[in-house]
Design a protein around this motif. Structure first.
Motif, PDB file in Angstrom:
ATOM      1  N   ILE A 189      96.383  32.589 115.029  1.00 26.04           N
ATOM      2  CA  ILE A 189      95.366  31.636 114.927  1.00 26.04           C
ATOM      3  C   ILE A 189      94.072  32.149 115.496  1.00 26.04           C
ATOM      4  O   ILE A 189      94.040  33.023 116.637  1.00 26.04           O
ATOM      5  CB  ILE A 189      95.311  30.265 116.000  1.00 26.04           C
ATOM      6  CG1 ILE A 189      96.906  29.619 115.603  1.00 26.04           C
ATOM      7  CG2 ILE A 189      94.521  29.453 115.974  1.00 26.04           C
ATOM      8  CD1 ILE A 189      97.324  28.664 116.661  1.00 26.04           C
ATOM      9  N   SER A 190      92.943  32.091 114.629  1.00 28.29           N
ATOM     10  CA  SER A 190      91.788  32.759 114.991  1.00 28.29           C
ATOM     11  C   SER A 190      90.674  31.813 115.577  1.00 28.29           C
ATOM     12  O   SER A 190      90.694  30.874 115.029  1.00 28.29           O
ATOM     13  CB  SER A 190      91.167  33.639 113.941  1.00 28.29           C
ATOM     14  OG  SER A 190      90.917  33.046 112.601  1.00 28.29           O
ATOM     15  N   THR A 191      89.745  32.382 116.063  1.00 27.11           N
ATOM     16  CA  THR A 191      88.683  31.341 116.581  1.00 27.11           C
ATOM     17  C   THR A 191      87.297  32.498 116.962  1.00 27.11           C
ATOM     18  O   THR A 191      87.408  33.529 117.396  1.00 27.11           O
ATOM     19  CB  THR A 191      89.026  30.537 117.640  1.00 27.11           C
ATOM     20  OG1 THR A 191      88.078  29.648 117.817  1.00 27.11           O
ATOM     21  CG2 THR A 191      89.207  31.564 119.019  1.00 27.11           C
ATOM     22  N   THR A 192      86.351  31.709 116.966  1.00 24.02           N
ATOM     23  CA  THR A 192      84.956  32.420 117.479  1.00 24.02           C
ATOM     24  C   THR A 192      84.419  31.603 118.320  1.00 24.02           C
ATOM     25  O   THR A 192      84.303  30.131 118.178  1.00 24.02           O
ATOM     26  CB  THR A 192      83.989  32.963 116.221  1.00 24.02           C
ATOM     27  OG1 THR A 192      83.703  31.590 115.364  1.00 24.02           O
ATOM     28  CG2 THR A 192      84.947  33.731 115.258  1.00 24.02           C
ATOM     29  N   THR A 193      83.437  32.147 118.994  1.00 25.73           N
ATOM     30  CA  THR A 193      82.355  31.234 119.986  1.00 25.73           C
ATOM     31  C   THR A 193      81.370  32.416 120.314  1.00 25.73           C
ATOM     32  O   THR A 193      81.358  33.411 120.224  1.00 25.73           O
ATOM     33  CB  THR A 193      83.217  30.829 121.389  1.00 25.73           C
ATOM     34  OG1 THR A 193      82.320  30.003 121.818  1.00 25.73           O
ATOM     35  CG2 THR A 193      83.474  31.810 122.257  1.00 25.73           C
ATOM     36  N   GLY A 194      80.241  31.578 120.773  1.00 25.92           N
ATOM     37  CA  GLY A 194      79.225  32.617 121.498  1.00 25.92           C
ATOM     38  C   GLY A 194      79.736  33.167 122.550  1.00 25.92           C
ATOM     39  O   GLY A 194      80.380  32.658 123.624  1.00 25.92           O
ATOM     40  N   ALA A 195      79.081  34.645 122.576  1.00 30.97           N
ATOM     41  CA  ALA A 195      79.719  35.646 124.001  1.00 30.97           C
ATOM     42  C   ALA A 195      79.064  35.067 125.171  1.00 30.97           C
ATOM     43  O   ALA A 195      79.727  35.113 126.046  1.00 30.97           O
ATOM     44  CB  ALA A 195      79.262  36.957 123.476  1.00 30.97           C
ATOM     45  N   GLU A 196      78.036  34.145 125.047  1.00 34.35           N
ATOM     46  CA  GLU A 196      77.719  33.470 126.563  1.00 34.35           C
ATOM     47  C   GLU A 196      78.394  32.219 126.979  1.00 34.35           C
ATOM     48  O   GLU A 196      78.539  31.762 128.139  1.00 34.35           O
ATOM     49  CB  GLU A 196      76.246  32.917 126.144  1.00 34.35           C
ATOM     50  CG  GLU A 196      75.190  33.860 125.730  1.00 34.35           C
ATOM     51  CD  GLU A 196      75.111  33.654 123.985  1.00 34.35           C
ATOM     52  OE1 GLU A 196      73.888  33.832 123.549  1.00 34.35           O
ATOM     53  OE2 GLU A 196      76.149  33.559 123.451  1.00 34.35           O
ATOM     54  N   ASN A 197      79.298  31.807 126.075  1.00 38.77           N
ATOM     55  CA  ASN A 197      80.162  30.722 126.298  1.00 38.77           C
ATOM     56  C   ASN A 197      81.424  31.211 126.983  1.00 38.77           C
ATOM     57  O   ASN A 197      82.737  31.330 126.767  1.00 38.77           O
ATOM     58  CB  ASN A 197      80.567  29.769 124.826  1.00 38.77           C
ATOM     59  CG  ASN A 197      81.205  28.429 125.328  1.00 38.77           C
ATOM     60  OD1 ASN A 197      81.430  28.167 126.369  1.00 38.77           O
ATOM     61  ND2 ASN A 197      81.273  27.632 124.141  1.00 38.77           N
ATOM     62  N   VAL A 198      81.083  31.682 128.405  1.00 37.05           N
ATOM     63  CA  VAL A 198      82.508  32.387 128.893  1.00 37.05           C
ATOM     64  C   VAL A 198      83.364  31.230 129.348  1.00 37.05           C
ATOM     65  O   VAL A 198      84.652  31.759 129.414  1.00 37.05           O
ATOM     66  CB  VAL A 198      81.814  33.008 130.288  1.00 37.05           C
ATOM     67  CG1 VAL A 198      80.764  34.131 130.070  1.00 37.05           C
ATOM     68  CG2 VAL A 198      80.801  32.088 131.227  1.00 37.05           C
ATOM     69  N   HIS A 199      83.081  30.110 129.628  1.00 37.66           N
ATOM     70  CA  HIS A 199      84.002  28.967 129.850  1.00 37.66           C
ATOM     71  C   HIS A 199      85.015  29.085 128.621  1.00 37.66           C
ATOM     72  O   HIS A 199      86.203  28.778 128.936  1.00 37.66           O
ATOM     73  CB  HIS A 199      83.086  27.702 130.046  1.00 37.66           C
ATOM     74  CG  HIS A 199      84.397  26.430 130.241  1.00 37.66           C
ATOM     75  ND1 HIS A 199      85.211  26.450 131.434  1.00 37.66           N
ATOM     76  CD2 HIS A 199      84.738  25.509 129.388  1.00 37.66           C
ATOM     77  CE1 HIS A 199      85.998  25.481 131.342  1.00 37.66           C
ATOM     78  NE2 HIS A 199      85.695  24.735 130.014  1.00 37.66           N
ATOM     79  N   MET A 200      84.624  28.843 127.489  1.00 33.39           N
ATOM     80  CA  MET A 200      85.458  28.732 126.484  1.00 33.39           C
ATOM     81  C   MET A 200      86.297  30.043 126.122  1.00 33.39           C
ATOM     82  O   MET A 200      87.501  29.817 125.675  1.00 33.39           O
ATOM     83  CB  MET A 200      84.589  28.214 125.049  1.00 33.39           C
ATOM     84  CG  MET A 200      85.766  27.851 123.695  1.00 33.39           C
ATOM     85  SD  MET A 200      86.903  26.349 124.377  1.00 33.39           S
ATOM     86  CE  MET A 200      85.772  25.131 124.586  1.00 33.39           C
ATOM     87  N   ILE A 201      85.713  31.062 126.451  1.00 34.78           N
ATOM     88  CA  ILE A 201      86.416  32.239 126.118  1.00 34.78           C
ATOM     89  C   ILE A 201      87.521  32.236 127.236  1.00 34.78           C
ATOM     90  O   ILE A 201      88.744  32.713 126.998  1.00 34.78           O
ATOM     91  CB  ILE A 201      85.471  33.572 126.275  1.00 34.78           C
ATOM     92  CG1 ILE A 201      84.537  33.641 125.135  1.00 34.78           C
ATOM     93  CG2 ILE A 201      86.205  34.850 126.518  1.00 34.78           C
ATOM     94  CD1 ILE A 201      83.420  34.566 125.381  1.00 34.78           C
ATOM     95  N   ARG A 202      87.280  32.020 128.504  1.00 33.07           N
ATOM     96  CA  ARG A 202      88.418  32.096 129.550  1.00 33.07           C
ATOM     97  C   ARG A 202      89.431  30.741 129.320  1.00 33.07           C
ATOM     98  O   ARG A 202      90.518  31.191 129.369  1.00 33.07           O
ATOM     99  CB  ARG A 202      87.702  31.389 130.829  1.00 33.07           C
ATOM    100  CG  ARG A 202      88.589  31.656 131.911  1.00 33.07           C
ATOM    101  CD  ARG A 202      87.685  31.624 133.173  1.00 33.07           C
ATOM    102  NE  ARG A 202      87.027  30.223 133.472  1.00 33.07           N
ATOM    103  CZ  ARG A 202      85.540  30.118 133.311  1.00 33.07           C
ATOM    104  NH1 ARG A 202      84.943  31.243 133.490  1.00 33.07           N
ATOM    105  NH2 ARG A 202      84.947  29.164 133.406  1.00 33.07           N
TER     106      ARG A 202
END
Length: 343
Positions: free
Chosen positions: A297-310
């Motif tokens: 499963i792949s996904t993307t988000t803004g690099a500034e969106n540290v909460h979603m990355i976490r």
């Protein structure tokens, strides 16, 4: 070499199997160099996407550059609509064996009449792999980096399934559906989709959709017309009965081994309750129970969106090399290409 280069529109309605194979060869070669280690897009999937692009990206046009009858480069432009109708989303790829010969400039110059005809104001590119020749090429032409796009992937065989056992927070219950939101929640679901506006977009001109119930229904219908199976897991606030947050994942029957994690958002008044992790963990269990052939499963988000990355890491996603979104006003692109440029 560029004096002998032929640039022409690529018409998917009349293209032959060999035409598509030549196009795919450039894509596969560039991906092998710029994104090593990633599974390539199969030829059949590329053909299907080109003949009928995935929803939400507007109309699309294609060009190829040929040298001695060999396709050495291609360009794609998505003409975005509604909030983003001023943007031409442009991707230029040159076969690694033919780079640094001015081919990219020639094919980009060939796009200008169509970009101007469409009345665009801005050219953006979202497929520039960070630290590659593509980024250097774009910046040499005056494109400025406006956003870093973090990419993450969940490889099912390598994931710790214990990470998907997450309790539903007190005060909420989970709801799930395939294809169409239940009538009783579609209005609050549209409001929850609007919470994506808080996700950072850097300096990109792109704007998130303005969601209404009618737009949700139109979006669902478009996905269904393409054969995409859209799954939504939503957190329902027990007291109000409204959607407090959601996550969305799509699988296409053409590629049943690959899931596309799309939007995830939680309303500001419900953040801090671990809903994001709960929803993504539930979604992962649900989709794998129904689609055992799914292997990533792949996904993307803004690099500034540290909460979603976490949050993604907390349910087993690993990080891939980032992409850089680049941007320049069309008038500036035209002025730059009006001069003799060799990059």
């Amino acid at each position: 070499m560029t004096n002998d280069l032929i640039v022409e529109r690529f018409d998917t309605s009349v293209a032959t199997e060999s035409d598509f194979a030549a196009y795919h060869a450039v894509l596969a070669a560039s991906q092998a160099v710029d994104r090593p280690g990633e599974p390539p897009l199969p030829l059949g999937e590329l053909v299907a996407r080109m003949r009928r692009p995935l929803p939400g990206m507007g109309a699309v046009a294609y060009w190829v550059a040929r040298f001695d009858d060999e396709v050495v480069a291609f360009a794609e432009v998505n003409f975005l609509d509604e909030e983003n109708s001023d943007i031409g989303l442009t991707d230029v790829r040159v076969h690694p064996a033919h780079r640094r010969r001015g081919i990219g400039v020639v094919i980009l110059r060939a796009l200008l009449p169509e970009l101007k005809l469409q009345g665009l104001g801005v050219v953006e590119g979202w497929e520039v792999a960070e630290g590659t020749a593509g980024q250097a090429w774009a910046e040499a032409l005056g494109f400025r980096p406006v956003r870093t796009i973090a990419r993450q992937v969940l490889v099912v065989a390598e994931a710790d399934r214990a990470l998907w056992e997450v309790d539903v927070p007190d005060g909420y219950r989970l709801s799930q559906w395939v294809g169409s939101a239940p009538a009783g929640v579609v209005d609050s679901y549209a409001v929850a989709r609007g919470a994506i506006h808080d996700a950072p977009l850097g300096e990109s001109e792109y704007r998130w959709p303005e969601w209404t119930a009618s737009r949700v229904r139109a979006y669902e219908a478009e996905l269904q017309s393409q054969g995409l199976v859209q799954r939504v897991a939503a957190a329902i606030h027990e007291t109000s009965g409204a959607v407090a947050g959601f996550t969305e994942l799509c699988v296409h029957p053409r590629r049943p081994d690959w899931g596309y994690q799309r939007d995830t958002a939680v309303l500001a008044s419900h953040r801090g309750n671990d809903l994001g992790r709960c929803l993504k963990a539930h979604m992962t269990r649900w989709v794998l129970a129904d689609c055992p052939e799914l292997d990533r499963i792949s996904t993307t988000t803004g690099a500034e969106n540290v909460h979603m990355i976490r949050v993604n890491r907390a349910v087993g996603y690993t990080t891939l090399p980032s992409l850089i979104a680049v941007q320049q006003e069309l008038s500036s692109v035209e002025a730059m290409l009006g001069r003799r440029v060799e990059v």
